[in-house]
Every structure is written in structure tokens, then in C-alpha cells.
Design a protein around this motif. Structure first.
Motif, PDB file in Angstrom:
ATOM      1  N   THR A   1      -2.219  -1.022  -0.908  1.00 24.98           N
ATOM      2  CA  THR A   1      -2.367  -0.062   0.194  1.00 24.98           C
ATOM      3  C   THR A   1      -2.501   1.367  -0.317  1.00 24.98           C
ATOM      4  O   THR A   1      -2.244   2.315   0.427  1.00 24.98           O
ATOM      5  N   ARG A   2      -2.891   1.508  -1.553  1.00 25.36           N
ATOM      6  CA  ARG A   2      -3.015   2.849  -2.126  1.00 25.36           C
ATOM      7  C   ARG A   2      -4.020   3.682  -1.319  1.00 25.36           C
ATOM      8  O   ARG A   2      -5.160   3.273  -1.136  1.00 25.36           O
ATOM      9  N   HIS A   3      -3.559   4.791  -0.805  1.00 27.31           N
ATOM     10  CA  HIS A   3      -4.341   5.721   0.008  1.00 27.31           C
ATOM     11  C   HIS A   3      -4.691   5.172   1.394  1.00 27.31           C
ATOM     12  O   HIS A   3      -5.449   5.808   2.128  1.00 27.31           O
ATOM     13  N   ALA A   4      -4.150   4.009   1.750  1.00 27.52           N
ATOM     14  CA  ALA A   4      -4.490   3.406   3.043  1.00 27.52           C
ATOM     15  C   ALA A   4      -3.500   3.766   4.138  1.00 27.52           C
ATOM     16  O   ALA A   4      -3.543   3.192   5.229  1.00 27.52           O
TER      17      ALA A   4
ATOM     18  N   CYS B   1      -1.671  12.481  -3.950  1.00 30.10           N
ATOM     19  CA  CYS B   1      -1.939  12.047  -2.575  1.00 30.10           C
ATOM     20  C   CYS B   1      -1.368  10.659  -2.276  1.00 30.10           C
ATOM     21  O   CYS B   1      -0.888  10.398  -1.171  1.00 30.10           O
ATOM     22  N   ALA B   2      -1.425   9.758  -3.257  1.00 27.97           N
ATOM     23  CA  ALA B   2      -0.966   8.388  -3.011  1.00 27.97           C
ATOM     24  C   ALA B   2       0.523   8.324  -2.727  1.00 27.97           C
ATOM     25  O   ALA B   2       0.994   7.368  -2.086  1.00 27.97           O
ATOM     26  N   GLU B   3       1.289   9.301  -3.159  1.00 30.72           N
ATOM     27  CA  GLU B   3       2.728   9.268  -2.937  1.00 30.72           C
ATOM     28  C   GLU B   3       3.072   9.288  -1.452  1.00 30.72           C
ATOM     29  O   GLU B   3       4.109   8.758  -1.045  1.00 30.72           O
ATOM     30  N   CYS B   4       2.213   9.895  -0.643  1.00 34.17           N
ATOM     31  CA  CYS B   4       2.435   9.902   0.807  1.00 34.17           C
ATOM     32  C   CYS B   4       1.521   8.923   1.533  1.00 34.17           C
ATOM     33  O   CYS B   4       1.941   8.291   2.504  1.00 34.17           O
TER      34      CYS B   4
ATOM     35  N   GLU C   1      10.075   9.816   5.855  1.00 27.45           N
ATOM     36  CA  GLU C   1      11.254  10.010   6.681  1.00 27.45           C
ATOM     37  C   GLU C   1      11.370   8.950   7.775  1.00 27.45           C
ATOM     38  O   GLU C   1      12.339   8.941   8.533  1.00 27.45           O
ATOM     39  N   GLY C   2      10.358   8.073   7.860  1.00 24.23           N
ATOM     40  CA  GLY C   2      10.411   7.018   8.851  1.00 24.23           C
ATOM     41  C   GLY C   2      10.245   7.486  10.282  1.00 24.23           C
ATOM     42  O   GLY C   2      10.663   6.806  11.224  1.00 24.23           O
ATOM     43  N   THR C   3       9.620   8.646  10.475  1.00 27.86           N
ATOM     44  CA  THR C   3       9.477   9.207  11.818  1.00 27.86           C
ATOM     45  C   THR C   3       8.041   9.203  12.316  1.00 27.86           C
ATOM     46  O   THR C   3       7.777   9.598  13.446  1.00 27.86           O
ATOM     47  N   GLY C   4       7.100   8.790  11.510  1.00 30.58           N
ATOM     48  CA  GLY C   4       5.705   8.817  11.921  1.00 30.58           C
ATOM     49  C   GLY C   4       4.844   8.041  10.945  1.00 30.58           C
ATOM     50  O   GLY C   4       5.356   7.325  10.075  1.00 30.58           O
ATOM     51  N   LEU C   5       3.533   8.203  11.080  1.00 34.35           N
ATOM     52  CA  LEU C   5       2.585   7.500  10.236  1.00 34.35           C
ATOM     53  C   LEU C   5       1.720   8.490   9.474  1.00 34.35           C
ATOM     54  O   LEU C   5       1.332   9.537  10.006  1.00 34.35           O
ATOM     55  N   VAL C   6       1.447   8.150   8.223  1.00 34.07           N
ATOM     56  CA  VAL C   6       0.522   8.936   7.403  1.00 34.07           C
ATOM     57  C   VAL C   6      -0.834   8.246   7.473  1.00 34.07           C
ATOM     58  O   VAL C   6      -0.925   7.023   7.315  1.00 34.07           O
ATOM     59  N   PRO C   7      -1.914   8.984   7.703  1.00 36.93           N
ATOM     60  CA  PRO C   7      -3.202   8.326   7.943  1.00 36.93           C
ATOM     61  C   PRO C   7      -3.820   7.704   6.696  1.00 36.93           C
ATOM     62  O   PRO C   7      -3.532   8.091   5.565  1.00 36.93           O
ATOM     63  N   ASN C   8      -4.672   6.750   6.950  1.00 37.01           N
ATOM     64  CA  ASN C   8      -5.507   6.118   5.941  1.00 37.01           C
ATOM     65  C   ASN C   8      -6.604   7.106   5.542  1.00 37.01           C
ATOM     66  O   ASN C   8      -7.318   7.636   6.405  1.00 37.01           O
ATOM     67  N   ILE C   9      -6.744   7.383   4.247  1.00 38.02           N
ATOM     68  CA  ILE C   9      -7.789   8.312   3.807  1.00 38.02           C
ATOM     69  C   ILE C   9      -8.855   7.614   2.973  1.00 38.02           C
ATOM     70  O   ILE C   9      -9.633   8.273   2.276  1.00 38.02           O
ATOM     71  N   THR C  10      -8.905   6.279   3.054  1.00 41.31           N
ATOM     72  CA  THR C  10      -9.986   5.568   2.375  1.00 41.31           C
ATOM     73  C   THR C  10     -11.178   5.463   3.332  1.00 41.31           C
ATOM     74  O   THR C  10     -11.049   5.702   4.547  1.00 41.31           O
TER      75      THR C  10
END
Length: 318
Positions: free
Chosen positions: A235-238, A218-221, A244-253
Motif C-alpha cells: 500500500t505504499r503511497h496508496a 511521503c510514504a510515511e503518511c 492519529e487515527g482520526t482521518g484518512l490520508v489520500p491515495n497519491i498513486t
């Protein structure tokens, strides 16, 4: 002046000539050291080859699901997630990676691989012919898997349909085509130590930690990267920008989803539905297709671990 200066130059040169020689010698030794330190290092030696034979395909299917193998390696444009012909393009700041064929095809896939070859690929990022793999293959996480699970995964992969056809090579500019430098990167960021159980936590937390940190990666994304493009511990999991630089991956902490319950997370991992009745999309929808097929105790273990992560604020976005 001419006569005296020639004598001066002669004396000065005799005094200074060791400097170029020393610099040349230092450069040679530095080059040799870099070449040695950047060499591919396999996690398993040939003497261990027998261990990776005769895995359990049923258990291997669970590893296949948790490892998200089909999410990248299934052939695009068709619905059968067991047809692993690759070809998915992955954009990155370094260029485009084209996901390889890992079907049992003996020419274009991994049909001639042994179990130990798969183990060295997943757990040390080294190909059967001794080259570094790019960390677009998340071996930084897979390196912490249990070797017997790779053995089982290979048994499962061998039973899938062969797919002919080889995707094009990666489209990377120089210097990123030179793989040798990856060896130095691994020296800094590849940790092969196993994830042993933490006795201060219960069995569900330990199982969830193993799934999240090793198999699901999970931390890879869900993390930002440092200057050398390794996952940043701060910022691990944050969350952060997607690869791809096209959007944001959510914080799951818990800083972002601390109000969610274990049941909320289990529902997300089963149906893709969030507590506010939104439906996940994109790559996360593909992740959910895999987690939904895991046993429910595994989904509950993932939820228990994620809800216990350190609360980290989402990083500032540029």
C-alpha cells in the motif's frame, strides 16, 4: 513403594536434569544474542566527524524545507517556522510522542551537537548518547539521504534562533518505553543503502524519486502499516488511516490521481489547490508551505515521479 519409587525418581531425575540446564543455557544465549542484535548502530564513525563540518547553510535551507523539519519541530502557537522549540504532541497507537527542541539552544536544544551527531540521528536513528530514537522521527526515509546534505542542514540549523524550554517526555506505556527493541525493528526495516539514479529514467524522475522517498518521506503518511508498524509495500503511497487515527490520508498513486497532469500536481505543491478547486488542509497544508518554497524544477520533479508511481488501489478501511 516408597523405597522403590525413590530409586526410580533418582534415576529419572539424573536422566532429565540436562533439560532444564539446556533450556537455561539456550535462554542465556538468546538473551545475549538479542542484546547484541538490538544494540544501536551508528551510520557514521568518529573517524568521519571532519566530513560533517563546514556545510553550506543556503543549501541546507533547501534540505530543511524538503525534509519538512518545521512541520513538526516549530514551536506551536507562533508563526515563526524557524523557532524550533518543539512541543507538538503526536498521537499514535503506542501513545503520545512530544516533538523535541532542535533549535541551537545549548541546554534544551541541539546547540552542543556536532554535524556527525545530526547525521547519526537522521540516518540511523541513534542519539548522541547512544540511544535508539523512535521511528516517529522518519529516519527510515532520511537514512537514504546524501550525507553532505545533512552537513548542509546542520549549517543552516546553527543559524536559527535558540529557543529555551524542553518539551515533556513521550507519554508511552510499557513495553514501548523500552527502546532497546527498536534495534530489532531496525534490523528488519531500516535500509541505509543510498538512492542511486536509475538510468532507465530521466533526470527529473530521479530527482523526484530522491525527494519523495528520502527527504519528503511521503510514504510515511500516505501508506498503511504492517503488523510491526512498518510501511507496507503493498500500500505504499496508496493512502490509509492517518497516524492519529482520526482521518484518512489520500491515495497519491495513479489509481486515484491518474487523471491529474504534471501541472495539476505542481499547482497543488505550490498553492495547495487541487484540480477540482478544493484547498488542502491539516498537515498537508503545512507540507505545501514547504514545497512552495522549493525551486520550481524540484516541484516538477516531484510531480513527474508521483505520476509514474505504480497504481495501487486504496486499502480497505475497517
Amino acid at each position: 513403594m516408597t523405597v522403590s519409587s525413590s530409586g526410580f525418581i533418582s534415576v529419572t531425575w539424573r536422566r532429565l536434569w540436562p533439560l532444564p540446564a539446556l533450556l537455561l543455557t539456550a535462554g542465556i544465549f538468546a538473551g545475549i544474542a538479542t542484546w547484541v542484535l538490538s544494540a544501536p548502530v551508528r551510520a557514521f564513525e568518529e573517524s568521519e566527524e571532519l566530513f560533517f563540518r563546514n556545510g553550506d547553510a543556503a543549501r541546507g535551507e533547501q534540505v530543511f524545507l524538503a525534509g519538512q523539519c518545521a512541520s513538526c519541530h516549530a514551536s506551536p502557537g507562533q508563526s515563526d517556522r524557524t523557532r524550533l522549540g518543539g512541543g507538538l504532541p503526536l498521537a499514535s497507537p503506542f501513545g503520545a510522542f512530544n516533538v523535541p527542541n532542535i533549535s541551537p539552544d545549548p541546554i534544551d536544544g541541539i546547540g552542543r551537537w556536532r554535524g556527525i551527531d545530526l547525521a547519526n540521528a537522521l540516518m540511523s536513528g541513534v542519539s548522541p548518547d547512544g540511544r535508539h530514537y523512535y521511528p516517529a522521527l522518519p529516519y527510515v526515509a532520511y537514512a537514504r539521504m546524501r550525507p553532505e546534505e545533512v552537513r548542509d542542514l546542520m549549517a543552516y540549523l546553527r543559524g536559527l534562533p535558540p529557543v529555551a524550554g524542553r518539551p515533556p517526555p513521550h507519554d508511552l506505556p510499557l513495553p514501548f518505553r523500552l527502546r532497546r527493541g527498536i534495534g530489532l525493528w531496525k534490523r528488519l526495516f531500516l535500509d541505509r543503502s543510498p538512492l542511486t539514479d536509475d538510468p532507465s529514467h530521466d533526470a527529473a524522475w530521479n530527482r523526484g524519486r530522491y525527494l519523495v522517498e528520502a527527504q519528503l518521506h511521503c510514504a510515511e503518511c500516505h501508506s498503511t502499516r504492517n503488523l510491526l508498524y512498518a510501511v507496507s509495500d503493498d500500500t505504499r503511497h496508496a493512502g490509509g488511516p492517518d497516524q492519529e487515527g482520526t482521518g484518512l490520508v489520500p491515495n497519491i498513486t495513479p489509481a486515484a490521481i491518474g487523471h491529474w497532469s504534471d501541472d495539476d500536481l505542481v499547482v497543488l505543491l505550490t498553492t495547495g489547490r487541487t484540480p477540482d478547486l478544493r484547498q488542502v488542509a491539516g498537515s498537508m497544508a503545512d507540507v505545501v508551505r514547504n514545497t512552495a518554497a522549493l525551486p520550481e524544477p524540484d516541484r516538477r520533479a516531484i510531480a513527474a515521479y508521483v505520476r509514474a508511481l505504480p497504481a495501487r488501489p486504496s486499502p480497505d478501511m475497517p
